[in-house]
Design a protein around this motif. Structure first.
Motif, PDB file in Angstrom:
ATOM      1  N   GLU A  22       2.403   5.368 -10.658  1.00  0.00           N
ATOM      2  CA  GLU A  22       2.753   4.172  -9.861  1.00  0.00           C
ATOM      3  C   GLU A  22       1.904   4.065  -8.589  1.00  0.00           C
ATOM      4  O   GLU A  22       1.596   2.962  -8.138  1.00  0.00           O
ATOM      5  CB  GLU A  22       4.232   4.216  -9.443  1.00  0.00           C
ATOM      6  CG  GLU A  22       5.208   3.980 -10.575  1.00  0.00           C
ATOM      7  CD  GLU A  22       5.075   2.603 -11.204  1.00  0.00           C
ATOM      8  OE1 GLU A  22       4.929   1.632 -10.464  1.00  0.00           O
ATOM      9  OE2 GLU A  22       5.076   2.521 -12.450  1.00  0.00           O
ATOM     10  N   ILE A  23       1.575   5.229  -8.001  1.00  0.00           N
ATOM     11  CA  ILE A  23       0.830   5.234  -6.733  1.00  0.00           C
ATOM     12  C   ILE A  23      -0.497   4.497  -6.878  1.00  0.00           C
ATOM     13  O   ILE A  23      -0.996   3.887  -5.938  1.00  0.00           O
ATOM     14  CB  ILE A  23       0.562   6.688  -6.247  1.00  0.00           C
ATOM     15  CG1 ILE A  23       1.881   7.474  -6.159  1.00  0.00           C
ATOM     16  CG2 ILE A  23      -0.149   6.696  -4.905  1.00  0.00           C
ATOM     17  CD1 ILE A  23       1.702   8.917  -5.684  1.00  0.00           C
ATOM     18  N   LEU A  24      -1.071   4.549  -8.083  1.00  0.00           N
ATOM     19  CA  LEU A  24      -2.395   3.949  -8.290  1.00  0.00           C
ATOM     20  C   LEU A  24      -2.350   2.454  -8.631  1.00  0.00           C
ATOM     21  O   LEU A  24      -3.370   1.771  -8.573  1.00  0.00           O
ATOM     22  CB  LEU A  24      -3.148   4.708  -9.390  1.00  0.00           C
ATOM     23  CG  LEU A  24      -3.648   6.094  -8.975  1.00  0.00           C
ATOM     24  CD1 LEU A  24      -3.964   6.941 -10.196  1.00  0.00           C
ATOM     25  CD2 LEU A  24      -4.888   5.991  -8.084  1.00  0.00           C
ATOM     26  N   TRP A  33       6.068   5.216   0.558  1.00  0.00           N
ATOM     27  CA  TRP A  33       5.361   6.481   0.797  1.00  0.00           C
ATOM     28  C   TRP A  33       5.712   7.499  -0.276  1.00  0.00           C
ATOM     29  O   TRP A  33       6.753   7.405  -0.938  1.00  0.00           O
ATOM     30  CB  TRP A  33       5.661   7.039   2.200  1.00  0.00           C
ATOM     31  CG  TRP A  33       7.122   7.222   2.485  1.00  0.00           C
ATOM     32  CD1 TRP A  33       7.958   6.319   3.087  1.00  0.00           C
ATOM     33  CD2 TRP A  33       7.925   8.367   2.164  1.00  0.00           C
ATOM     34  NE1 TRP A  33       9.230   6.823   3.152  1.00  0.00           N
ATOM     35  CE2 TRP A  33       9.239   8.086   2.605  1.00  0.00           C
ATOM     36  CE3 TRP A  33       7.670   9.608   1.568  1.00  0.00           C
ATOM     37  CZ2 TRP A  33      10.299   8.986   2.453  1.00  0.00           C
ATOM     38  CZ3 TRP A  33       8.723  10.501   1.415  1.00  0.00           C
ATOM     39  CH2 TRP A  33      10.021  10.184   1.848  1.00  0.00           C
ATOM     40  N   TYR A  34       4.825   8.463  -0.452  1.00  0.00           N
ATOM     41  CA  TYR A  34       5.020   9.545  -1.411  1.00  0.00           C
ATOM     42  C   TYR A  34       4.660  10.859  -0.731  1.00  0.00           C
ATOM     43  O   TYR A  34       3.658  10.926  -0.020  1.00  0.00           O
ATOM     44  CB  TYR A  34       4.113   9.359  -2.637  1.00  0.00           C
ATOM     45  CG  TYR A  34       4.406   8.110  -3.431  1.00  0.00           C
ATOM     46  CD1 TYR A  34       5.244   8.138  -4.538  1.00  0.00           C
ATOM     47  CD2 TYR A  34       3.839   6.889  -3.071  1.00  0.00           C
ATOM     48  CE1 TYR A  34       5.511   6.981  -5.272  1.00  0.00           C
ATOM     49  CE2 TYR A  34       4.104   5.729  -3.802  1.00  0.00           C
ATOM     50  CZ  TYR A  34       4.944   5.784  -4.902  1.00  0.00           C
ATOM     51  OH  TYR A  34       5.199   4.641  -5.620  1.00  0.00           O
ATOM     52  N   ILE A  46       0.813  -1.217   0.000  1.00  0.00           N
ATOM     53  CA  ILE A  46       0.000   0.000   0.000  1.00  0.00           C
ATOM     54  C   ILE A  46       0.848   1.270   0.000  1.00  0.00           C
ATOM     55  O   ILE A  46       1.663   1.480   0.900  1.00  0.00           O
ATOM     56  CB  ILE A  46      -0.932   0.005   1.224  1.00  0.00           C
ATOM     57  CG1 ILE A  46      -1.886  -1.191   1.126  1.00  0.00           C
ATOM     58  CG2 ILE A  46      -1.699   1.323   1.322  1.00  0.00           C
ATOM     59  CD1 ILE A  46      -2.934  -1.222   2.183  1.00  0.00           C
ATOM     60  N   PRO A  47       0.670   2.116  -1.003  1.00  0.00           N
ATOM     61  CA  PRO A  47       1.377   3.392  -0.997  1.00  0.00           C
ATOM     62  C   PRO A  47       0.691   4.342  -0.015  1.00  0.00           C
ATOM     63  O   PRO A  47      -0.532   4.400   0.025  1.00  0.00           O
ATOM     64  CB  PRO A  47       1.210   3.913  -2.430  1.00  0.00           C
ATOM     65  CG  PRO A  47       0.221   3.032  -3.094  1.00  0.00           C
ATOM     66  CD  PRO A  47      -0.210   1.954  -2.167  1.00  0.00           C
ATOM     67  N   ILE A  48       1.504   5.053   0.757  1.00  0.00           N
ATOM     68  CA  ILE A  48       0.911   6.016   1.686  1.00  0.00           C
ATOM     69  C   ILE A  48       1.307   7.425   1.248  1.00  0.00           C
ATOM     70  O   ILE A  48       2.483   7.713   1.012  1.00  0.00           O
ATOM     71  CB  ILE A  48       1.336   5.714   3.134  1.00  0.00           C
ATOM     72  CG1 ILE A  48       0.857   4.285   3.474  1.00  0.00           C
ATOM     73  CG2 ILE A  48       0.738   6.747   4.104  1.00  0.00           C
ATOM     74  CD1 ILE A  48       0.835   3.916   4.908  1.00  0.00           C
TER      75      ILE A  48
END
Lengths: 264, 264
Positions: free
Chosen positions: B189-191, A148-149, A122-124
């Motif tokens: 990429e986040i999606l 994370w971003y 999961i990207p946070i």
């Protein structure tokens, strides 16, 4: 060791609780919810409270409640100048009461209570008004194994819309396919490998490059046939609009009037 | 051992060639294409021909050409009463010339020339006018490791529309998310994890049960915010139509006039 107080008891709060609980570098000081019953299952594993005035000191307070409740809850916090972060995709960081340092800790994923979540996947999306606070947020994200971003409020709100397209709307297309198949006694299982492959393809190839099908080919005969087969007006309308959208993306758009005539 | 002649040189033909070639129980007698150059890469592994009158005897002739060419090609076959099957999702079985026994061998999947295909993962929709011919088709499907389903022409054409929804249209939603993200310098990429998870969830849960988000909750505030954020009219129109569709599915539909007023 990051000391966390968690506020809320919905899907996001519950999944974050589990992730924090199993992270070596995170200590959950307290889990607050106004209705204790909702978190009482966990009372032997964590301190649960329903009195917000009893919140203890922590490095970060994570507010994982519904969007509408975030702002009000942040004003009732019985302290100042501590780091408070919400987990929403659409709420502005400035909606948090300014008596505290503010942040956002937004996990971009679809959460169901029953389905276990692997935070490694999961990207946070993180936001903070202050560099040191961003460090705390990144440490917390890394502690639960997430990528994370750093994302601004505007970017996060845009991501939230984009997420509606790739999650809610995509899922509705699955639903429509399910309806169409059911109406003709077709086993929905037949479509599942295609659903998987469509999502898988996008991990390597851009959606632009991945596109195929009658709309991209401007295959009017097949499009007409499909529109004739669709029985519900709503399905027809979605078919027409998305077909137009694909044509536009791939530069095969025909003038709207011609199209309307043809689809009748 | 099933003896097969393959006709055509597109994506489906090429993937079928590879699957047949590596299947123990399949022998490719000949691979026909009117333009030999397109299949000349394989000339050391299989007999390639461009003269249709030279087609040899086989148990089954697989016509994997574009939809519009199937019928005509079937009339030019220099024999009668043999099993001829096309691979199209939308062409009627009766469009094949009736001088031969007719069948359909439709692999429901998205094919790109570059991406290798595992036929173990591909459902094949079979249709035949005769029980013995259906047996040949099922043996062929099983020989390449595929799951097969007996499907009528009407069901297959319906599946083809459903496939457009879950593949082409879903991919276009990915594309729109990509456009929206790009416009705000957000890494697509986040999606991707959300895209994967959305497809994965459906393997276990029905699309109806899997639905979440503002439309299902009838969260008017978020919907309004999202519509305001969307810059392109086409994106707004798709957002509105799919939101209405979700509301209708989940019984939270509001009268159209009220909705229109609110979204302004």
């Amino acid at each position: 060791m990051i000391k966390v107080c968690l506020l809320g008891a919905g899907n996001v709060a519950t999944h974050l609780y589990k992730a924090f609980k199993s992270a070596q570098d995170v200590h959950i000081v307290q889990w607050y919810n106004r209705d204790l019953k909702k978190i009482s299952t966990y009372k032997n594993d964590v301190t649960i409270i329903d009195d917000i005035s009893k919140l203890s000191e922590a490095d970060i307070y994570i507010i994982a409640v519904s969007d509408d409740a975030i702002s009000t809850l942040s004003t009732t916090l019985p302290f100042e100048n501590r780091l408070v972060a919400h987990t929403s995709g659409s709420v502005n960081i400035h909606d948090l009461d300014k008596k505290n340092r503010r942040g956002v800790f937004y996990p971009l994923q679809t959460f169901s209570k029953e389905v276990p979540i692997d935070f490694n996947e999961i990207p946070i999306c993180l936001e903070a008004l202050d560099k040191n606070d961003l460090d705390i947020l990144t440490h917390l994200a890394e502690a639960i194994g997430s990528t994370w971003y750093k994302i601004s409020t505007e970017q996060r709100q845009t991501l939230h819309v984009a997420a509606v397209f790739v999650n809610n709307f995509t899922n509705q297309l699955y639903r429509i396919a399910h309806e169409i198949s059911d109406a003709k006694n077709i086993n929905f299982e037949i479509l599942k490998p295609l659903i998987s492959e469509t999502a898988k393809k996008i991990q390597e190839v851009s959606p632009y490059m991945a596109q195929t099908g009658p709309a991209k080919r401007n295959d009017k005969k097949t499009i007409k046939k499909h529109l004739k087969l669709l029985e519900k007006e709503n399905h027809k309308a979605i078919y027409e609009l998305l077909t137009e959208s694909i044509k536009k993306t791939h530069g095969v758009s025909s003038p709207p009037r011609t199209r309307k005539e043809k689809s009748k």
